[in-house]
Design an enzyme around this catalytic site. Structure first.
Site, short mmCIF file in Angstrom:
data_model
loop_
_atom_site.label_atom_id
_atom_site.label_comp_id
_atom_site.label_asym_id
_atom_site.label_seq_id
_atom_site.Cartn_x
_atom_site.Cartn_y
_atom_site.Cartn_z
N GLY A 40 0.68 -1.57 0.04
CA GLY A 40 -0.45 -0.07 -0.27
C GLY A 40 0.88 1.09 0.15
N ASP A 61 10.34 -7.51 -2.80
CA ASP A 61 9.18 -7.48 -1.61
C ASP A 61 8.91 -8.88 -1.96
OD1 ASP A 61 6.31 -8.44 -0.92
OD2 ASP A 61 5.72 -6.72 -1.05
N ASN A 69 -5.14 -6.98 -1.06
CA ASN A 69 -4.82 -5.85 -2.01
C ASN A 69 -4.80 -4.76 -2.83
OD1 ASN A 69 -2.07 -8.40 -2.21
ND2 ASN A 69 -2.49 -7.42 -0.23
N GLN A 71 -7.59 -3.32 -2.47
CA GLN A 71 -8.70 -2.33 -1.69
C GLN A 71 -7.53 -1.01 -1.72
OE1 GLN A 71 -7.37 -1.97 1.59
NE2 GLN A 71 -8.80 -0.39 2.49
N LYS A 85 4.22 -9.30 -6.67
CA LYS A 85 4.30 -7.59 -6.67
C LYS A 85 4.97 -7.33 -7.28
CE LYS A 85 1.52 -8.36 -2.26
NZ LYS A 85 1.46 -7.49 -0.87
N CYS A 172 18.36 7.75 14.89
CA CYS A 172 17.88 6.46 13.61
C CYS A 172 16.44 6.40 14.08
CB CYS A 172 18.49 5.33 13.86
SG CYS A 172 19.04 4.23 14.81
N CYS A 175 16.02 5.13 17.40
CA CYS A 175 15.68 6.22 18.54
C CYS A 175 14.12 5.92 18.23
CB CYS A 175 16.39 7.40 18.08
SG CYS A 175 18.31 6.98 18.22
N CYS A 189 -1.39 -4.36 9.50
CA CYS A 189 -2.40 -4.02 9.24
C CYS A 189 -3.80 -5.18 8.83
CB CYS A 189 -2.63 -2.94 7.83
SG CYS A 189 -1.91 -4.34 5.94
N CYS A 249 22.52 3.02 16.74
CA CYS A 249 23.40 4.98 16.88
C CYS A 249 23.68 5.32 18.29
CB CYS A 249 22.83 5.67 16.15
SG CYS A 249 21.46 6.71 16.94
#
Length: 255
Positions: A40, A61, A69, A71, A85, A172, A175, A189, A249
């Site tokens: 997405g 990927d 997917n 939508q 994909k 980074c 952090c 999701c 870091c």
């Protein structure tokens, strides 16, 4: 590099912007970007990076397209269900812009392959759907000194940040979120849901920040997270402090 007549025409709307111009467009055409995730967030990001003339895109990927997917993952159509994909996304890039070299890598990033998959690029745009991958990507980019644009969505919220954690005083991504999310069992999701257009906003925004980083226009966004709430709607920007104890870091701890 000199732009051809066709390129002067194709990128004219960039070139007339004083913040970009011909020199900025040349930087884009010479740049290489790895996009982690063709979902997405990745779909709109890939489209806008290709249209902008980023010279080389590496798409990473491991997933195949499923009906749920469609939508929000706007590069894909019903007839693409079951296909990789990255293959469909790479085909779209080739149709969009012949200036862009595209590499499709169907693989899941892990510690054993991340240097091969992400090494050697000028910038990484991360649209992964889980914290474990995002933190792995962030740690690698920090150690390899590769600028990172990280975007995430959940339900109605967007977070987009730019990170150069190897630079003095800059944080980074780790952090920002800490060490608690390295596990693979965090919500995605699929469990929480996401409004399709929210992914479109996040991917477009991430592409904007990638172009900003490559060209160098406007204010430097490194170390900032932009949070958009589509329910309000409202936007706020957080300036993240470097964590001196960050495992990626922070200052080395005495033995």
């Amino acid at each position: 590099m000199s732009l051809t007549d066709d390129q002067l025409d194709r990128y004219a709307r960039h070139i007339v912007l004083k913040e970009i111009g011909g020199a900025g467009q040349a930087k884009l055409l010479s740049a290489s970007v790895a996009v982690v995730g063709a979902g997405g967030i990745g779909c709109p990001a890939i489209q806008y990076l290709a249209a902008a003339g980023v010279g080389c895109l590496r798409l990473v990927d491991d997933d195949v397209i499923s009906l749920d997917n469609l939508q929000r993952q706007v590069l894909f159509a019903t007839e693409d269900v079951g296909r990789a994909k990255v293959d469909i996304a790479a085909d779209a890039v080739r149709r969009l812009n012949g200036d862009v070299a595209v590499e499709a890598v169907q693989a899941r990033i892990d510690r054993s392959n991340i240097a091969t998959l992400l090494g050697g690029v000028d910038l990484v745009l991360d649209g992964a759907d889980n914290f474990a991958t995002r933190l792995l990507v962030s740690d690698f980019c920090t150690s390899a000194h590769i600028p990172l644009v990280s975007a995430a969505v959940g339900q109605f919220q967007i977070q987009v940040g730019t990170w150069r954690g190897w630079e003095a005083g800059r944080p980074c991504y780790r952090c920002f979120v800490g060490d608690a999310f390295d596990a693979e069992d965090c919500d995605t999701c699929a469990e929480l849901g996401v409004l399709g257009a929210v992914g479109g906003l996040a991917g477009s925004w991430a592409a904007l920040e990638a172009v900003r980083q490559i060209v160098g226009f406007g204010e430097d966004a490194a170390g900032k997270v932009h949070v958009f709430d589509a329910l309000a709607p409202g936007l706020r920007t957080l300036k993240i402090a470097r964590d001196p104890g960050c495992s990626a870091c922070g200052e080395p701890q005495p033995k």
